[in-house]
Every structure is written in structure tokens, then in C-alpha cells.
Scaffold this active site. Structure first.
Site, PDB file in Angstrom:
ATOM      1  CG  HIS A  23      55.834  56.970 -18.231  1.00  0.00           C
ATOM      2  ND1 HIS A  23      54.501  56.817 -18.560  1.00  0.00           N
ATOM      3  CD2 HIS A  23      56.367  57.763 -19.206  1.00  0.00           C
ATOM      4  CE1 HIS A  23      54.247  57.477 -19.676  1.00  0.00           C
ATOM      5  NE2 HIS A  23      55.368  58.063 -20.086  1.00  0.00           N
ATOM      6  CD  GLU A  24      60.019  58.973 -19.489  1.00  0.00           C
ATOM      7  OE1 GLU A  24      60.293  58.581 -20.645  1.00  0.00           O
ATOM      8  OE2 GLU A  24      59.172  59.855 -19.269  1.00  0.00           O
ATOM      9  CG  HIS A  27      58.365  55.815 -23.422  1.00  0.00           C
ATOM     10  ND1 HIS A  27      57.270  55.566 -24.211  1.00  0.00           N
ATOM     11  CD2 HIS A  27      57.980  56.793 -22.542  1.00  0.00           C
ATOM     12  CE1 HIS A  27      56.270  56.356 -23.840  1.00  0.00           C
ATOM     13  NE2 HIS A  27      56.676  57.102 -22.823  1.00  0.00           N
TER      14      HIS A  27
END
Length: 458
Positions: A23-24, A27
Site C-alpha cells: 500500500h505505502e 504512494h
């Protein structure tokens, strides 16, 4: 017991570590492509256990509390930025770039789900034929005319090659009042049906509304077929009643208080019915019969005292004709994985909406304790089960992060979309007000999920 707890914790850390990292990274990767300077990429919160800094000045951290993570970017709203670096600040980037950066985290979770399901389908998934062994009287299945021996081939227009698919389809009808077509293939329990297919009409009335422990197959009123399981001990928990009585893996339970034991299920029911009471048992070990004295411990389950001894059954192989393997080549597994991810996404959104409407009990929310237990169990039961569990969690994380709640990615996306339409951002006051509401909602849901977790332990 200590080993089991450690194994569960490690499974939890591995599962969340994968989900958070991907997920990170979403980003992080898009931020770099958009020219934003990333100051820190952290998996976990709290004290840093490991850290490293790359040539571009980004600090990579693994922290002590494995309950999330974050990507910290250069941003003038969070502190002074040197003039030379202002062009690399997140807040200086065009609104569409900021939208892309924020959306990349949830999108990465959906891509992880597709990848996990793709690998699962390439490796092959062994499923049990969804054949009915018993139909409970006056149940929805009985009203539909489903018979023992029927294989559930299809529900509505969706094929159901295994009980997992049956479960998923039945869950999709929560709260509905309708009749559903269930295609079955009649047969004899324990034998693969080879007859022609028949359509049964399954009546659903407020299906599963308000149920705290969703079990669609049980609510349907059918008992899945399973081969008779001999009463042979497979595992003994250290310090439990079974070990104290002298039971060992491989022991076959012959009699209890002089009465023959038919199979493992019968013995489990007998143990559950005798909490804290002394039992005389006979076991066969290495060809000889031995007598043992066993006193089951006791615990409360659904308000009733039941006995337990800390022992597991020896695994039994299913007949080959009662199982099937779903396996695809690497190319054909791609659309299958995309389709499955889409189905999981739809089910997650529908479940959330039905929870808001009160059709699904909020007691079905789960927190870190339940995730840890299920992660441990799925990892123990095989790679394919772990991959499926990982994909479900990844989809859930992606969907939840896209909800338009300030403090989540979806809330930031909402602010940026409004800015894109208006041509200017919302006022600082409006954003802070939304943030307070978002924090209150998220913390409340987290506390409720944790409460549900703790309630399930007692």
C-alpha cells in the site's frame, strides 16, 4: 501453546507487513514519478527497529508496532521548506498529481489481490465437492427440495465448484427477500454425482439479517458431506488434559466409560458433554490396548459450559472423486484473478452498505486479534489458503481506504476532487472540521472491532 501463539503473531506480522508495504509503496512510487521528495517510508509505527537512507535522502524504516505504516513527503503545510526544495513539495504539485499519489495506495492493494489470486490459480486450488450429506427439517434447503447427496453446482448464474464459492454466493444475498435458483446434481453422499442437473427454488426471507456469526451454509440448513473421521489423535497440546492423561499422537480411541467410540465427531461431542468429569478411556497404541483416565477441562461457549482436552484429530484424506483442483496456466489465470478480485470488491462494498442499513450486524467487524488468528490458521493450512486470505484483506484495505472519510485516502481524494472542480482548495477550517469527524469515525470503528475481537475470546 507458546509456540502456537508465536506462530500466530508471526503470521499476523507477515500478513500486515505485506499489505502495508505494498500500500505505502504505491504512494511512494507515484510520488517519486510526480517529482515529490519522499522523506520517509515507514512500515509500522513507534520506535525504529531498522533504518536506512538512500542517495535521494529517503529514510526507510521498520518500526516496532506492526499496525500500519506511512510515507512522509516534503510538504510546506507540515514545516518550513528551503526555497531550493519547494518545487519538490507535495502541496506545490498540480491537483491531478496529488490525486494520483493518494489513489496509488489503494490501487496497489487491488493489484496485490490480483497477483495473489493469480499465483493461487497457477499453483492450483484443491476444493472439496460441495455435496450435501444432510438437510435439516424446515430449513430453507428443505423448503427448496434439496436432498442428501445433491451437489450444489450453481447458485443463480454463478458456478460453485467448492464450498467456498457456495459461501460467497450465499453471502451476496444478505437482507434479501426473494427466490434464488440453485442448480444441483442429485447423487448419493460420498459418491460423485453423475446424473443430470436439476434446478431447485431456494426461498430467502430476510436472509441472514442481524446474525452475529455469519454462517450461510449452516443457515441454509445443510450439513456438508465429509468422510468418516476415525477417532485417532493427531496432535496433543502441551499442558492440556489430553497430555496429562497420557494421550499421544497416533492413539486410537476405542471406548469411553465402556462404550465404543464410533468416530472422532462422536468423541468430540462426548468430551464437550463432560466438562470437569473423569472419564475412563481405552486406546489402541502400537497394537496393544491401554486404559487411561481423562478429565476434560471446561470453558464457556455461547453461554454453555463445555469440555475440552487440548487434542487434535489425525488428518484424513478425501476420496479423489470427491475433490477437484482448480488450476490455470499463467495466461488464463490473469482474467480469472481479475474476475475474482472484482467479485471480492463488490462483496466488500455490498457488505459495508448492508451494515450501514442494519442488515448485517456490526458484531461481524473484526480487528487485529481476529486477523492474527485467521492469518495463523490460513498459513498453517497451506499457501493457497494464505494467498486467498491475503487477497481478501488486501481488497478490504483498498476499499476501506477509498471511503470518502477525512483522514483516509478517500477523504483526501474527496478534498482534491472538490479543489479540481472549484479551481481552489477548501478552506483550512473546513478541512480541519472534516478531519475531526474522520478521526472520530475511524477511532470509533477501530474500538468497536477491537471490542468484538475481545468478546470472541470469552
Amino acid at each position: 501453546m507458546i509456540f502456537g501463539t508465536l506462530q500466530t503473531f508471526l503470521a499476523f506480522v507477515i500478513t500486515l507487513g505485506i499489505l502495508v508495504s505494498i500500500h505505502e509503496f504505491g504512494h511512494f512510487w507515484v510520488a517519486r514519478r510526480c517529482g515529490v521528495k519522499v522523506l520517509r517510508f515507514s512500515v509500522g509505527f513507534g520506535k525504529a527497529l531498522w533504518r536506512r537512507t538512500d542517495r535521494q535522502g529517503t529514510e526507510y524504516v521498520i518500526a516496532a508496532i506492526p499496525l500500519g505504516g506511512y510515507v512522509k513527503m516534503l510538504d510546506e503545510r507540515e514545516g518550513p521548506v528551503p526555497d531550493a526544495d519547494k518545487e519538490f513539495a507535495f502541496n506545490r504539485k498540480p491537483v491531478l498529481s496529488r490525486i494520483a499519489i493518494v489513489a496509488a495506495g489503494p490501487i496497489a492493494n487491488f493489484l496485490l489481490a490480483i497477483a495473489a489470486l493469480w499465483l493461487m490459480y497457477v499453483l492450483g486450488v484443491k476444493t472439496v465437492l460441495p455435496q450435501v450429506e444432510k438437510v435439516l427439517p424446515d430449513s430453507p434447503a428443505a423448503l427448496a427440495g434439496i436432498q442428501p447427496g445433491d451437489e450444489i453446482v450453481q447458485i443463480g448464474s454463478i458456478e460453485t465448484p467448492g464450498w467456498q464459492q457456495v459461501n460467497m454466493e450465499l453471502l451476496s444475498f444478505i437482507g434479501e427477500n426473494r427466490t434464488v435458483d440453485v442448480t444441483v446434481k442429485p447423487g448419493v453422499p460420498g459418491q460423485k454425482p453423475d446424473g443430470s442437473e436439476v434446478i431447485r427454488q431456494l426461498p430467502l426471507n430476510n436472509w441472514l439479517v442481524g446474525e452475529e456469526d455469519l454462517n450461510p451454509i449452516k443457515s441454509l440448513g445443510v450439513v456438508p458431506y465429509s468422510p468418516q473421521i476415525p477417532a485417532i489423535v493427531g496432535q496433543v497440546v502441551a499442558g492440556g488434559a489430553a497430555e496429562q492423561a497420557g494421550l499421544k499422537p497416533g492413539d486410537k480411541i476405542l471406548k469411553t466409560n465402556g462404550e465404543p467410540v464410533q468416530d472422532w465427531l462422536a468423541w468430540v461431542n462426548l468430551i464437550r458433554g463432560h466438562p470437569g468429569k473423569t472419564l475412563q478411556i481405552e486406546v489402541e497404541r502400537d497394537g496393544s490396548v491401554q486404559g487411561l483416565t481423562l478429565m476434560p477441562g471446561e470453558k464457556e461457549v455461547e453461554g454453555q459450559r463445555v469440555g475440552y482436552i487440548g487434542a487434535g484429530v489425525q488428518s484424513v484424506s478425501w476420496p479423489d472423486d470427491m475433490t477437484r483442483t482448480l488450476q490455470f496456466n499463467p495466461l488464463s489465470a490473469v482474467p480469472k484473478a481479475v474476475q475474482a478480485t472484482s467479485a471480492l470488491t463488490g462483496m466488500t462494498l455490498e457488505s459495508l452498505w448492508k451494515m450501514v442499513r442494519g442488515l448485517v450486524s456490526v458484531k461481524n467487524l473484526s480487528g487485529p486479534i481476529t486477523i492474527a488468528k485467521v492469518a495463523g490458521a490460513s498459513l498453517q493450512s497451506g499457501l493457497e489458503n494464505f494467498l486467498y486470505f491475503l487477497s481478501m484483506l488486501s481488497v478490504s484495505l483498498g476499499v476501506l481506504n477509498l471511503l470518502p472519510i477525512p483522514v483516509l485516502d478517500g477523504g483526501h481524494l474527496l478534498f482534491y476532487l472538490v479543489e479540481w472542480v472549484r479551481g481552489k482548495p477548501l478552506s483550512e477550517k473546513a478541512q480541519m472540521f472534516g478531519l475531526k469527524i474522520g478521526v472520530t469515525l475511524v477511532v470509533s470503528v477501530m474500538m468497536l472491532a477491537l471490542y468484538n475481537d475481545i468478546s470472541r475470546l470469552f
